[in-house]
Design a protein around this motif. Structure first.
Motif, PDB file in Angstrom:
ATOM      1  N   GLY A 215       0.844  -1.204   0.000  1.00 59.71           N
ATOM      2  CA  GLY A 215       0.000   0.000   0.000  1.00 59.71           C
ATOM      3  C   GLY A 215       0.875   1.248   0.000  1.00 59.71           C
ATOM      4  O   GLY A 215       0.653   2.188  -0.782  1.00 59.71           O
ATOM      5  N   ILE A 216       1.888   1.260   0.882  1.00 61.99           N
ATOM      6  CA  ILE A 216       2.760   2.445   0.956  1.00 61.99           C
ATOM      7  C   ILE A 216       3.523   2.607  -0.367  1.00 61.99           C
ATOM      8  O   ILE A 216       3.623   3.710  -0.924  1.00 61.99           O
ATOM      9  CB  ILE A 216       3.738   2.343   2.157  1.00 61.99           C
ATOM     10  N   ILE A 217       4.029   1.485  -0.913  1.00 67.81           N
ATOM     11  CA  ILE A 217       4.791   1.559  -2.174  1.00 67.81           C
ATOM     12  C   ILE A 217       3.884   2.135  -3.280  1.00 67.81           C
ATOM     13  O   ILE A 217       4.287   3.038  -4.029  1.00 67.81           O
ATOM     14  CB  ILE A 217       5.331   0.168  -2.585  1.00 67.81           C
ATOM     15  N   ASP A 218       2.657   1.621  -3.370  1.00 73.80           N
ATOM     16  CA  ASP A 218       1.745   2.096  -4.430  1.00 73.80           C
ATOM     17  C   ASP A 218       1.490   3.592  -4.287  1.00 73.80           C
ATOM     18  O   ASP A 218       1.559   4.339  -5.258  1.00 73.80           O
ATOM     19  CB  ASP A 218       0.403   1.351  -4.377  1.00 73.80           C
ATOM     20  N   ARG A 219       1.204   4.019  -3.052  1.00 76.56           N
ATOM     21  CA  ARG A 219       0.920   5.458  -2.844  1.00 76.56           C
ATOM     22  C   ARG A 219       2.130   6.292  -3.243  1.00 76.56           C
ATOM     23  O   ARG A 219       1.997   7.331  -3.880  1.00 76.56           O
ATOM     24  CB  ARG A 219       0.565   5.722  -1.382  1.00 76.56           C
ATOM     25  N   ARG A 220       3.321   5.796  -2.899  1.00 70.36           N
ATOM     26  CA  ARG A 220       4.536   6.552  -3.235  1.00 70.36           C
ATOM     27  C   ARG A 220       4.723   6.626  -4.751  1.00 70.36           C
ATOM     28  O   ARG A 220       5.103   7.648  -5.283  1.00 70.36           O
ATOM     29  CB  ARG A 220       5.764   5.894  -2.627  1.00 70.36           C
ATOM     30  N   ARG A 221       4.485   5.508  -5.421  1.00 72.83           N
ATOM     31  CA  ARG A 221       4.693   5.504  -6.879  1.00 72.83           C
ATOM     32  C   ARG A 221       3.726   6.490  -7.530  1.00 72.83           C
ATOM     33  O   ARG A 221       4.084   7.208  -8.447  1.00 72.83           O
ATOM     34  CB  ARG A 221       4.461   4.101  -7.459  1.00 72.83           C
ATOM     35  N   GLN A 222       2.473   6.506  -7.012  1.00 72.04           N
ATOM     36  CA  GLN A 222       1.488   7.428  -7.612  1.00 72.04           C
ATOM     37  C   GLN A 222       1.835   8.881  -7.291  1.00 72.04           C
ATOM     38  O   GLN A 222       1.815   9.745  -8.147  1.00 72.04           O
ATOM     39  CB  GLN A 222       0.085   7.111  -7.096  1.00 72.04           C
ATOM     40  N   GLY A 223       2.180   9.156  -6.020  1.00 75.47           N
ATOM     41  CA  GLY A 223       2.456  10.533  -5.596  1.00 75.47           C
ATOM     42  C   GLY A 223       3.707  11.090  -6.260  1.00 75.47           C
ATOM     43  O   GLY A 223       3.750  12.248  -6.667  1.00 75.47           O
ATOM     44  N   GLY A 224       4.725  10.264  -6.369  1.00 77.29           N
ATOM     45  CA  GLY A 224       5.943  10.649  -7.080  1.00 77.29           C
ATOM     46  C   GLY A 224       6.875  11.603  -6.341  1.00 77.29           C
ATOM     47  O   GLY A 224       7.980  11.864  -6.791  1.00 77.29           O
ATOM     48  N   GLU A 225       6.453  12.143  -5.131  1.00 80.99           N
ATOM     49  CA  GLU A 225       7.378  13.112  -4.522  1.00 80.99           C
ATOM     50  C   GLU A 225       8.433  12.408  -3.661  1.00 80.99           C
ATOM     51  O   GLU A 225       8.241  11.250  -3.285  1.00 80.99           O
ATOM     52  CB  GLU A 225       6.610  14.193  -3.748  1.00 80.99           C
ATOM     53  N   ASP A 226       9.541  13.142  -3.390  1.00 80.79           N
ATOM     54  CA  ASP A 226      10.641  12.593  -2.618  1.00 80.79           C
ATOM     55  C   ASP A 226      10.382  12.842  -1.126  1.00 80.79           C
ATOM     56  O   ASP A 226      10.259  13.985  -0.702  1.00 80.79           O
ATOM     57  CB  ASP A 226      11.948  13.277  -3.052  1.00 80.79           C
ATOM     58  N   HIS A 227      10.306  11.762  -0.333  1.00 80.15           N
ATOM     59  CA  HIS A 227      10.034  11.927   1.100  1.00 80.15           C
ATOM     60  C   HIS A 227      11.317  11.937   1.911  1.00 80.15           C
ATOM     61  O   HIS A 227      11.277  11.878   3.135  1.00 80.15           O
ATOM     62  CB  HIS A 227       9.120  10.794   1.597  1.00 80.15           C
ATOM     63  N   ASP A 228      12.452  11.920   1.243  1.00 79.03           N
ATOM     64  CA  ASP A 228      13.735  11.963   1.924  1.00 79.03           C
ATOM     65  C   ASP A 228      13.877  10.832   2.960  1.00 79.03           C
ATOM     66  O   ASP A 228      14.271  11.059   4.100  1.00 79.03           O
ATOM     67  CB  ASP A 228      13.888  13.340   2.614  1.00 79.03           C
ATOM     68  N   ASP A 229      13.496   9.627   2.585  1.00 73.33           N
ATOM     69  CA  ASP A 229      13.658   8.482   3.480  1.00 73.33           C
ATOM     70  C   ASP A 229      14.213   7.290   2.679  1.00 73.33           C
ATOM     71  O   ASP A 229      14.433   7.403   1.462  1.00 73.33           O
ATOM     72  CB  ASP A 229      12.338   8.127   4.186  1.00 73.33           C
ATOM     73  N   LEU A 230      14.438   6.160   3.371  1.00 77.99           N
ATOM     74  CA  LEU A 230      15.043   5.018   2.685  1.00 77.99           C
ATOM     75  C   LEU A 230      14.174   4.539   1.521  1.00 77.99           C
ATOM     76  O   LEU A 230      14.682   4.224   0.442  1.00 77.99           O
ATOM     77  CB  LEU A 230      15.235   3.844   3.654  1.00 77.99           C
ATOM     78  N   LEU A 231      12.856   4.522   1.726  1.00 77.48           N
ATOM     79  CA  LEU A 231      11.994   4.029   0.654  1.00 77.48           C
ATOM     80  C   LEU A 231      12.100   4.915  -0.588  1.00 77.48           C
ATOM     81  O   LEU A 231      12.156   4.404  -1.719  1.00 77.48           O
ATOM     82  CB  LEU A 231      10.535   3.940   1.129  1.00 77.48           C
ATOM     83  N   SER A 232      12.152   6.226  -0.394  1.00 78.66           N
ATOM     84  CA  SER A 232      12.310   7.121  -1.559  1.00 78.66           C
ATOM     85  C   SER A 232      13.602   6.803  -2.302  1.00 78.66           C
ATOM     86  O   SER A 232      13.654   6.803  -3.527  1.00 78.66           O
ATOM     87  CB  SER A 232      12.345   8.590  -1.118  1.00 78.66           C
ATOM     88  N   MET A 233      14.672   6.532  -1.516  1.00 79.69           N
ATOM     89  CA  MET A 233      15.963   6.197  -2.150  1.00 79.69           C
ATOM     90  C   MET A 233      15.831   4.890  -2.943  1.00 79.69           C
ATOM     91  O   MET A 233      16.329   4.782  -4.059  1.00 79.69           O
ATOM     92  CB  MET A 233      17.051   6.005  -1.085  1.00 79.69           C
TER      93      MET A 233
END
Ligand code: HEM
Length: 445
Positions: A215-233
């Motif tokens: 769920g978190i990965i999907d939301r991140r892929r859709q949102g596209g912004e950099d959250h400055d955390d390990l997952l963004s990297m």
């Protein structure tokens, strides 16, 4: 070359052979056998033998110098796959190499600086809760919770808030599954789908965790912004040659790998550290002198003000290396100390043995942080709590930073004291953990 033969007169269990002893109490039996059988010996069992590499020079050969002959992890890592899938810890060969390249930038100094303040803030929060304790407390679950929270926030930053409690619970369930498998190896022979109340809980935990992480990965892929955390990297990492990044499945496995590898190890290290500090008042006094002299400073720039604290952490990881051994599988014929090693041989490298042996250390059982003074530092051949060679721990600087911060924050706020009669005994399972937990009395300062 000499052909390896199982250590013939080692004590044997009627069914499991000598492996029974190695599994129940490796901390006693491996050093004993090393003294008797030498630097390379084999422990037999009906479900497959393991060859112990009991000399630091030969261990380095396996882990570093002749790494290409031992690119696969040992049999025991099958248990870790339950928890981590095919991530950095459990994968091998070219797949591992590609993943290591993609994940390495997330652990650069600059990234660790970015999570420093979060580590301090979370530690302070937990310290304020702990200082309220009126009775002696088992600090082991508390530090598991704190380190899981730190790795979760490092991974997902604010996204973790909503699901933090449930992630912690489910990671703990999967951890318990892995421990059961290790304690009761016959479970390996049951199909993974064999229905027991426990497998039901395990499958539920896995499914829920998968849903949260995906769920978190999907939301991140859709949102596209950099959250400055390990997952963004991890999401933005891509192979220079192919331009390819990680699939959602790979991301899921690496996230789970970081959760598991990045919290239990540090939580156990903290238990041992506080046990050592509580039982060595003279060392606690020196730590307090350093912490007081540093004033309120605790930020990325001030870490250098805590050299003694750092030495205490390093010495504690010598006495209690939370990863007490690593395993490899020989993939290309080799020779170790004159012995012929065939492809398929499972090797066990007992890190604790090199940290404790009288052959390599003066008074090895003494807690003496000054062994790590700059002009006395031990050789990396006999001291390697984070492993060696290409598969060295990717989170070593993360862990050292976290441990120093936790010590400074907790000691500033409170004093820990041993509880008379409480048994303190290491249990060598996946990590070296306190067998009965770690009960300490706490007193606010
Ligand atoms: C005191 C804390 C820690 C200790 C003692 C420790 C120890 C180790 C050791 C000995 C290995 C090598 C395993 C092998 O060679 O088979 C390893 C690998 C690894 N550790 Fe740690 N670790 C700690 C903390 C962490 C943290 C905080 C993270 C993540 C944030 C982490 C992530 C990993 C990963 C991903 C690997 C696999 C690296 C690879 O094979 O490329 N560890 N750790």
């Amino acid at each position: 070359m000499i052909q390896l033969a199982p250590a013939a007169d080692a004590p044997r269990h009627w069914l499991m052979g000598p492996a029974y002893y190695a599994q129940r109490d490796p901390l006693t039996w491996i050093p004993r056998w090393a003294e008797k059988y030498g630097d390379v010996f084999t422990i037999g069992s009906p479900i497959g033998s393991a060859t112990v590499v009991a000399s630091p020079e030969l261990a380095r050969q396996v882990l570093a110098d002749r790494y290409s002959h031992y690119i696969e992890k040992g049999r025991s890592y099958a248990v870790l796959r339950i928890l981590m899938g095919n991530g950095l810890v459990t994968s091998s060969g070219e797949f591992w190499r590609g993943q290591r390249k993609l994940t390495q930038p997330a652990f650069h100094r600059r990234r660790l600086d970015a999570i420093f303040a979060m580590m301090v803030e979370r530690s302070r929060h937990f310290a304020e809760e702990l200082v309220e304790a009126r009775e002696p407390v088992d600090i082991s679950p508390l530090f598991s919770q704190l380190t899981l929270e730190i790795i979760s926030r490092a991974m997902f930053s604010t996204d973790v808030d909503a699901s933090a409690g449930s992630v912690g619970r489910h990671v703990a369930t999967l951890n318990e599954t892995a421990l059961r498998m290790l304690r009761q190896p016959w479970r390996f022979f049951l199909p993974r789908t064999f229905p027991t109340p426990f497998t039901k809980t395990e499958f539920h935990a896995r499914a829920t965790l998968d849903a949260i992480v995906h769920g978190i990965i999907d939301r991140r892929r859709q949102g596209g912004e950099d959250h400055d955390d390990l997952l963004s990297m991890f999401l933005s990492a891509c192979d220079e040659e192919t331009g390819r990044g990680m699939t959602n499945e790979q991301l899921r496995d690496e996230v789970m790998t970081m959760f598991v590898a990045g919290h239990e190890t540090t939580a156990n290290a903290m238990c041992w550290l506080l046990h050592l500090i509580a039982t060595h008042p003279e060392i606690e006094a020196k730590l307090l002198d350093e912490i007081t002299a540093a004033g309120d400073a605790l930020d990325t720039g001030s870490l250098a003000a805590y050299p003694y604290t750092r030495r205490v952490v390093e010495e504690s990881l010598r006495l209690y290396p939370t990863i007490w051994s690593v395993g490899r599988r020989c993939t290309k014929e080799d020779e170790l100390g004159g012995f012929h090693i065939r492809p398929g041989t499972t090797l066990l490298i007992p890190i604790f043995h090199f940290h404790w042996g009288e052959r390599w250390w003066d008074e090895p059982r003494k807690f003496d942080p000054d062994r790590f003074l700059p002009d006395r530092r031990p050789s990396p051949e006999i001291y390697f709590p984070f492993g060696a060679g290409p598969r060295t721990c990717i989170g070593n600087q993360f862990a050292l930073q976290e441990l120093v911060i936790m010590i400074v924050v907790f000691l500033r706020r409170m004093r820990f004291q041993p509880v008379a009669g409480f048994p303190v005994e290491p249990d060598a399972l996946i990590t070296l953990r306190p067998k009965h937990g770690m009960k300490l009395a706490v007193e606010g300062r």
